[in-house]
Design a protein around this motif. Structure first.
Motif, PDB file in Angstrom:
ATOM      1  N   GLY A   1      -6.469 -12.001  -0.205  1.00  0.00           N
ATOM      2  CA  GLY A   1      -5.234 -12.397  -0.963  1.00  0.00           C
ATOM      3  C   GLY A   1      -4.104 -11.814  -1.506  1.00  0.00           C
ATOM      4  O   GLY A   1      -3.155 -11.323  -1.149  1.00  0.00           O
ATOM      5  N   THR A   2      -4.463 -10.872  -2.824  1.00  0.00           N
ATOM      6  CA  THR A   2      -2.993  -9.727  -2.868  1.00  0.00           C
ATOM      7  C   THR A   2      -3.211  -9.013  -1.365  1.00  0.00           C
ATOM      8  O   THR A   2      -1.653  -8.745  -1.770  1.00  0.00           O
ATOM      9  CB  THR A   2      -3.742  -9.495  -4.255  1.00  0.00           C
TER      10      THR A   2
ATOM     11  N   ASN B   1      -2.275  -9.169   1.313  1.00  0.00           N
ATOM     12  CA  ASN B   1      -1.651  -9.887   2.400  1.00  0.00           C
ATOM     13  C   ASN B   1      -0.605 -10.172   1.787  1.00  0.00           C
ATOM     14  O   ASN B   1       0.665 -10.401   2.526  1.00  0.00           O
ATOM     15  CB  ASN B   1      -1.967 -11.444   2.717  1.00  0.00           C
ATOM     16  N   ALA B   2      -0.205 -10.455   0.324  1.00  0.00           N
ATOM     17  CA  ALA B   2       0.527 -11.517  -0.264  1.00  0.00           C
ATOM     18  C   ALA B   2       1.434 -10.396  -0.221  1.00  0.00           C
ATOM     19  O   ALA B   2       2.538  -9.896  -0.176  1.00  0.00           O
ATOM     20  CB  ALA B   2       0.157 -11.456  -1.646  1.00  0.00           C
TER      21      ALA B   2
ATOM     22  N   GLY C   1       3.061  -8.769   3.218  1.00  0.00           N
ATOM     23  CA  GLY C   1       3.806 -10.234   3.413  1.00  0.00           C
ATOM     24  C   GLY C   1       5.931  -9.970   2.961  1.00  0.00           C
ATOM     25  O   GLY C   1       6.044 -10.619   3.893  1.00  0.00           O
ATOM     26  N   LYS C   2       5.614  -9.009   1.641  1.00  0.00           N
ATOM     27  CA  LYS C   2       7.144  -9.081   1.581  1.00  0.00           C
ATOM     28  C   LYS C   2       8.197  -8.421   2.886  1.00  0.00           C
ATOM     29  O   LYS C   2       8.525  -8.789   2.910  1.00  0.00           O
ATOM     30  CB  LYS C   2       7.062  -8.217   0.275  1.00  0.00           C
TER      31      LYS C   2
ATOM     32  N   GLN D   1       6.400  -6.027   4.656  1.00  0.00           N
ATOM     33  CA  GLN D   1       5.406  -5.042   5.857  1.00  0.00           C
ATOM     34  C   GLN D   1       4.587  -5.839   7.062  1.00  0.00           C
ATOM     35  O   GLN D   1       3.663  -5.846   7.342  1.00  0.00           O
ATOM     36  CB  GLN D   1       4.239  -3.742   5.341  1.00  0.00           C
TER      37      GLN D   1
ATOM     38  N   LYS E   1       1.033  -6.596   7.569  1.00  0.00           N
ATOM     39  CA  LYS E   1       0.240  -7.917   7.277  1.00  0.00           C
ATOM     40  C   LYS E   1      -0.239  -8.454   8.186  1.00  0.00           C
ATOM     41  O   LYS E   1      -1.695  -9.020   8.323  1.00  0.00           O
ATOM     42  CB  LYS E   1       1.340  -8.653   7.075  1.00  0.00           C
TER      43      LYS E   1
ATOM     44  N   THR F   1      -4.344  -9.992   7.750  1.00  0.00           N
ATOM     45  CA  THR F   1      -4.912 -11.439   7.830  1.00  0.00           C
ATOM     46  C   THR F   1      -5.875 -11.834   9.089  1.00  0.00           C
ATOM     47  O   THR F   1      -6.463 -12.623   8.966  1.00  0.00           O
ATOM     48  CB  THR F   1      -2.781 -12.033   9.055  1.00  0.00           C
TER      49      THR F   1
ATOM     50  N   PHE G   1      -9.075 -12.782   7.340  1.00  0.00           N
ATOM     51  CA  PHE G   1      -9.058 -14.208   6.997  1.00  0.00           C
ATOM     52  C   PHE G   1      -9.229 -14.858   8.051  1.00  0.00           C
ATOM     53  O   PHE G   1      -9.746 -15.817   8.464  1.00  0.00           O
ATOM     54  CB  PHE G   1      -7.349 -14.845   6.429  1.00  0.00           C
TER      55      PHE G   1
END
Lengths: 190, 190
Positions: B106-107, B109-110, B113-114, B116, B120, B124, B127
């Motif tokens: 999670g961290t 991807n977060a 996700g900003k 890059q 990302k 993913t 997941f």
DNA sequence: GTCTATAATTCGATAGAC
DNA sequence: GTCTATCGAATTATAGAC
């Protein structure tokens, strides 16, 4: 501080708020905030003596914004259940941003939690505000000592919804999860 | 690549994996990975031609680790419900890490996700692996087309649990949330 | 394959003129 | 209060000796 100075300060905070949300705190440079706010870079240190101090101002600004949002919600909705609905609806109202950048509270805490404990402690106050407020609503619903956990559980579900919908850029999932939270709230009153 | 070279490469990936998890990707420098792995800084570019490539190797390593974990789970547990229990239990087994650094999937991807997106997209896939696997278990439980959503919902609840317990460093909450997920799984079979 | 030295850039922060 | 110029440190990445 003069009126002009205050305006400049607010412009800086507003520009930094957006950039910190969209790019992350550590990945945002002073130069970018300067360009976005129209304030020359060297002039920043008159308003904020460090980047950390700027982030703290941004967090205070977000807390103030949330405080007003919750006050408005209290004025418009008398029923605790309705008020808790509105907290869940925030994700749907901000769906575009959540899908692209995640939850501003969650992603900031996740980033700061890695290596900047002091700043994270301040960012956590955003969660405190929301958890405390939800807890009050559950108390009003007669949930007693369980209220704190219920408030944290509601926010956990919303954080999870924000995370997964951000990961998959999936608006439908976000909306279904928010509906699931509302159904869960309904089930608590039966 | 020689045996020695392969060993060095794995040592770099292992050191980077830990540092990227504990400090975040962008906040980790090559120098730190060099110090942690014992490989001189200038020698890195023989194994990875960029920092991005190193991250991709770390992600591949995590995916491989997860694949083995799920295979092992399939071998040890025949019932789909038991298998889904075990996914929830990961958070409890890794509680110390989750409380201090959040969920590694999670961290990451977060953070990516900003700004890059390309990296990302690779992150993913962690997941994807978990969602696909859970979906299969729900299919085996006869949930049909609903299975995909149920799998995402389970992971969303776990992500929310990881986020909130990380924010508040609250082990009790994490354990209660995992139990809630298990109760939800039980309720699906009635 | 291994390592040193360093290039090229960017960062947060400061000095000091106006 | 405002702005220019710039410092010192850190960053990713490269060149080239061995």
């Amino acid at each position: 501080m003069s009126t002009k100075g205050k305006q400049n300060r607010e412009r800086i905070v507003e520009a930094a708020d957006n950039l910190f949300y969209h790019k992350g705190f550590n990945q945002t440079s002073f130069s970018e905030v300067a360009d976005a706010s129209g304030i020359p870079k060297g002039n920043f240190y008159y308003y904020f003596k460090s980047k950390d101090e700027l982030l703290n101002a941004v967090i205070d600004s977000r807390i103030e914004l949330f405080r007003n949002l919750l006050s408005e919600c209290e004025a418009n909705y008398q029923q605790p259940l309705e008020r808790l609905y509105r907290v869940a609806d925030i994700l749907v109202n901000e769906a575009d941003n959540v899908l692209h950048h995640g939850c501003p509270m969650g992603t900031l805490n996740a980033e700061l939690g890695k290596t900047q404990e002091e700043l994270k402690a301040h960012a956590t106050q955003m969660f405190d505000l929301l958890v405390d407020w939800c807890e009050q609503q559950f108390m009003a619903l007669g949930k007693g000592e369980e209220s704190r956990f219920l408030a944290m559980h509601q926010l956990a579900m919303l954080q999870g919804a924000a995370m997964l919908s951000h990961v998959y850029n999936d608006r439908t999932f976000l909306e279904k999860e928010v509906q699931t939270v509302k159904s869960w709230l309904d089930s608590l009153l039966q």
